[in-house]
Design a protein around this motif. Structure first.
Motif, PDB file in Angstrom:
ATOM      1  N   GLU A  55      20.917  13.025 -18.863  1.00 17.36           N
ATOM      2  CA  GLU A  55      21.762  14.208 -18.748  1.00 17.36           C
ATOM      3  C   GLU A  55      21.155  15.240 -17.800  1.00 17.36           C
ATOM      4  N   ARG A  56      19.828  15.423 -17.857  1.00 15.79           N
ATOM      5  CA  ARG A  56      19.178  16.387 -16.968  1.00 15.79           C
ATOM      6  C   ARG A  56      19.313  15.933 -15.510  1.00 15.79           C
ATOM      7  N   LEU A  57      19.171  14.638 -15.283  1.00 14.57           N
ATOM      8  CA  LEU A  57      19.306  14.118 -13.921  1.00 14.57           C
ATOM      9  C   LEU A  57      20.741  14.260 -13.430  1.00 14.57           C
ATOM     10  N   ALA A  58      21.698  13.940 -14.285  1.00 16.52           N
ATOM     11  CA  ALA A  58      23.105  14.024 -13.900  1.00 16.52           C
ATOM     12  C   ALA A  58      23.498  15.459 -13.560  1.00 16.52           C
ATOM     13  N   ALA A  59      22.902  16.415 -14.268  1.00 16.06           N
ATOM     14  CA  ALA A  59      23.221  17.821 -14.015  1.00 16.06           C
ATOM     15  C   ALA A  59      22.786  18.257 -12.618  1.00 16.06           C
ATOM     16  N   LEU A  60      21.794  17.585 -12.052  1.00 15.46           N
ATOM     17  CA  LEU A  60      21.294  17.959 -10.727  1.00 15.46           C
ATOM     18  C   LEU A  60      22.164  17.416  -9.597  1.00 15.46           C
ATOM     19  N   LEU A  61      23.085  16.512  -9.901  1.00 18.86           N
ATOM     20  CA  LEU A  61      23.906  15.911  -8.857  1.00 18.86           C
ATOM     21  C   LEU A  61      24.832  16.936  -8.203  1.00 18.86           C
ATOM     22  N   SER A  62      25.142  18.003  -8.919  1.00 21.13           N
ATOM     23  CA  SER A  62      25.994  19.036  -8.331  1.00 21.13           C
ATOM     24  C   SER A  62      25.209  19.945  -7.385  1.00 21.13           C
ATOM     25  N   ILE A  63      23.881  19.815  -7.398  1.00 25.01           N
ATOM     26  CA  ILE A  63      23.023  20.672  -6.572  1.00 25.01           C
ATOM     27  C   ILE A  63      22.513  19.931  -5.342  1.00 25.01           C
ATOM     28  N   TYR A  64      22.143  18.656  -5.538  1.00 23.75           N
ATOM     29  CA  TYR A  64      21.555  17.867  -4.457  1.00 23.75           C
ATOM     30  C   TYR A  64      22.599  16.925  -3.860  1.00 23.75           C
ATOM     31  N   SER A  65      22.680  16.907  -2.548  1.00 20.79           N
ATOM     32  CA  SER A  65      23.516  15.918  -1.870  1.00 20.79           C
ATOM     33  C   SER A  65      22.745  14.614  -1.734  1.00 20.79           C
ATOM     34  N   LYS A  66      23.464  13.528  -1.445  1.00 21.41           N
ATOM     35  CA  LYS A  66      22.799  12.242  -1.206  1.00 21.41           C
ATOM     36  C   LYS A  66      21.800  12.369  -0.063  1.00 21.41           C
ATOM     37  N   ALA A  67      22.216  13.033   1.004  1.00 17.84           N
ATOM     38  CA  ALA A  67      21.347  13.174   2.174  1.00 17.84           C
ATOM     39  C   ALA A  67      20.060  13.907   1.812  1.00 17.84           C
ATOM     40  N   SER A  68      20.185  14.962   1.007  1.00 18.34           N
ATOM     41  CA  SER A  68      18.980  15.711   0.633  1.00 18.34           C
ATOM     42  C   SER A  68      18.062  14.872  -0.246  1.00 18.34           C
ATOM     43  N   LEU A  69      18.631  14.008  -1.086  1.00 16.06           N
ATOM     44  CA  LEU A  69      17.811  13.139  -1.929  1.00 16.06           C
ATOM     45  C   LEU A  69      17.023  12.144  -1.079  1.00 16.06           C
ATOM     46  N   PHE A  70      17.678  11.559  -0.081  1.00 15.04           N
ATOM     47  CA  PHE A  70      16.976  10.635   0.814  1.00 15.04           C
ATOM     48  C   PHE A  70      15.883  11.364   1.593  1.00 15.04           C
ATOM     49  N   ASP A  71      16.188  12.579   2.052  1.00 15.19           N
ATOM     50  CA  ASP A  71      15.191  13.366   2.783  1.00 15.19           C
ATOM     51  C   ASP A  71      13.980  13.674   1.913  1.00 15.19           C
ATOM     52  N   LEU A  72      14.233  14.056   0.669  1.00 12.72           N
ATOM     53  CA  LEU A  72      13.136  14.393  -0.242  1.00 12.72           C
ATOM     54  C   LEU A  72      12.320  13.162  -0.606  1.00 12.72           C
ATOM     55  N   LEU A  73      12.978  12.019  -0.757  1.00 13.74           N
ATOM     56  CA  LEU A  73      12.248  10.776  -1.023  1.00 13.74           C
ATOM     57  C   LEU A  73      11.282  10.452   0.115  1.00 13.74           C
ATOM     58  N   ALA A  74      11.768  10.547   1.341  1.00 14.16           N
ATOM     59  CA  ALA A  74      10.917  10.268   2.495  1.00 14.16           C
ATOM     60  C   ALA A  74       9.773  11.272   2.584  1.00 14.16           C
ATOM     61  N   LEU A  75      10.064  12.512   2.287  1.00 16.97           N
ATOM     62  CA  LEU A  75       9.043  13.557   2.341  1.00 16.97           C
ATOM     63  C   LEU A  75       7.967  13.334   1.287  1.00 16.97           C
ATOM     64  N   ALA A  76       8.382  13.021   0.064  1.00 11.26           N
ATOM     65  CA  ALA A  76       7.420  12.779  -1.017  1.00 11.26           C
ATOM     66  C   ALA A  76       6.590  11.535  -0.756  1.00 11.26           C
ATOM     67  N   CYS A  77       7.234  10.489  -0.247  1.00 11.00           N
ATOM     68  CA  CYS A  77       6.518   9.248   0.059  1.00 11.00           C
ATOM     69  C   CYS A  77       5.461   9.487   1.128  1.00 11.00           C
ATOM     70  N   GLY A  78       5.826  10.228   2.167  1.00  9.59           N
ATOM     71  CA  GLY A  78       4.864  10.530   3.231  1.00  9.59           C
ATOM     72  C   GLY A  78       3.699  11.354   2.733  1.00  9.59           C
TER      73      GLY A  78
END
Length: 341
Positions: free
Chosen positions: A288-311
């Motif tokens: 539920e906490r994760l689902a609530a964040l979907l209205s805040i984060y776009s798919k593109a921002s999630l991919f960007d953050l994944l790449a940033l965290a991985c790096g």
């Protein structure tokens, strides 16, 4: 003396095919002189390497280490003269590495005559942590081993090894453990059923990670990473620098774990974008906490953050300032998610 069950093939959870293959090669006396155990971290590769070493040094006719002879007891106690292990060592605050002097030392050990006459076993754990000089130093011994010696290299990052190293070893690949195996292993450690279920899902098939999560407050750390993602869209610039300074005072391994929790949450959010009812989540207990964040984060921002965290997580392996690393990560992460402050 009773046998030591930890040095038995049956003591290693899962991996039935890999255990059967090794026992067959032992029984047919066609085990290669160099093996490369590859697969996810914490699934039992190193433990099985110990069992294989015990089998080679025990001399039991059926290829199963007895766990009770002088060789098995010495291996369990860490005093077997025919067994040598190299692990990453940390120098100051730099990332742990296996250095050339360690490899030279074990290569010298490999050339010695076996004390018991059954050969010698050299285990290199986290072999991907060998620097290039160390790998090149090992290469000649792998090509032309002196005497009866078996090398077992264990790694979770196969591609970090030189092609020349990989080509001289027979690979044994390991997969993730099932959640059922993890739950049962945690139950054996008296972990409550509800917590064991959450941890087993979060551990990604790694028993080592599951145990650390259950016994080291891992769920609380996971919740802290999720709280960060909840705060990030409204993270004020003036909070970034003290936050980075505080996080930069921690250990590299703790920061690496934090990045892993962040990336697992981001991955789960991408899964929920595709299928809100998907069972394929790491963090099933906080859906539920994760689902609530979907209205805040776009798919593109999630991919960007994944790449940033991985790096950023990869840069932890280098000798970088943790405070500066975290400052850069937090500023970029704030921008990538479209922070409103």
């Amino acid at each position: 003396m009773e046998s030591d069950v930890s040095l038995r093939f049956g003591a290693v959870l899962g991996h039935a095919e890999q255990k059967a293959e090794l026992r067959m090669m032992l029984g047919e006396k066609r085990l290669p002189h160099a093996l490369l155990f590859t697969g996810p971290e914490g699934v039992g590769k190193r433990r099985l390497a110990y069992v294989l070493a015990a089998a080679l040094l025990c001399g039991a006719e059926d290829g199963r280490p007895c766990g009770a002879c002088s060789s098995c007891r010495a291996l369990h106690a860490g005093t077997n003269p025919d067994f040598c292990e190299a692990r990453p060592e940390r120098a100051g605050k730099s990332a742990a590495q296996i250095r050339i002097d360690q490899i030279r030392a074990i290569c010298a050990e490999a050339s010695r005559f076996s004390d018991a006459g059954r050969g010698r076993v050299i285990l290199i754990d986290d072999a991907d942590r060998m620097n290039e000089a160390a790998q090149n130093s090992l290469l000649k011994t792998l090509e032309e081993p002196a005497g009866q010696v078996t090398f077992i290299l264990v790694t979770s990052v196969r591609n970090a090894l030189l092609d020349t190293i990989r080509s001289r070893c027979i690979p044994i690949s390991f997969g993730a453990l099932s959640e059922t195996i993890l739950r049962e292993a945690l139950a054996a450690r008296n972990i409550p059923a509800a917590e064991a279920e959450a941890v087993a899902a979060l551990a990604g098939g790694s028993l080592g990670r599951a145990i650390r999560l259950a016994e080291g407050g891992g769920l609380a750390k996971r919740d802290a990473a999720l709280s960060f993602l909840e705060e990030l869209p409204v993270l004020a610039m003036e909070r970034i620098f003290p936050l980075a300074e505080a996080m930069g005072k921690g250990e590299r391994d703790a920061l690496s774990a934090w990045f892993s929790y962040v990336m697992m949450a981001l991955r789960d959010m991408l899964v929920l974008y595709e299928d809100g009812g998907s069972p394929l989540l790491y963090n099933k207990d906080v859906r539920e906490r994760l689902a609530a964040l979907l209205s805040i984060y776009s798919k593109a921002s999630l991919f960007d953050l994944l790449a940033l965290a991985c790096g950023a997580q990869k840069r932890l392996q280098a000798n970088v300032s943790l405070r500066l690393l975290m400052e850069g990560f937090l500023i970029r992460a704030r921008d990538r998610c479209g922070a409103s402050i």
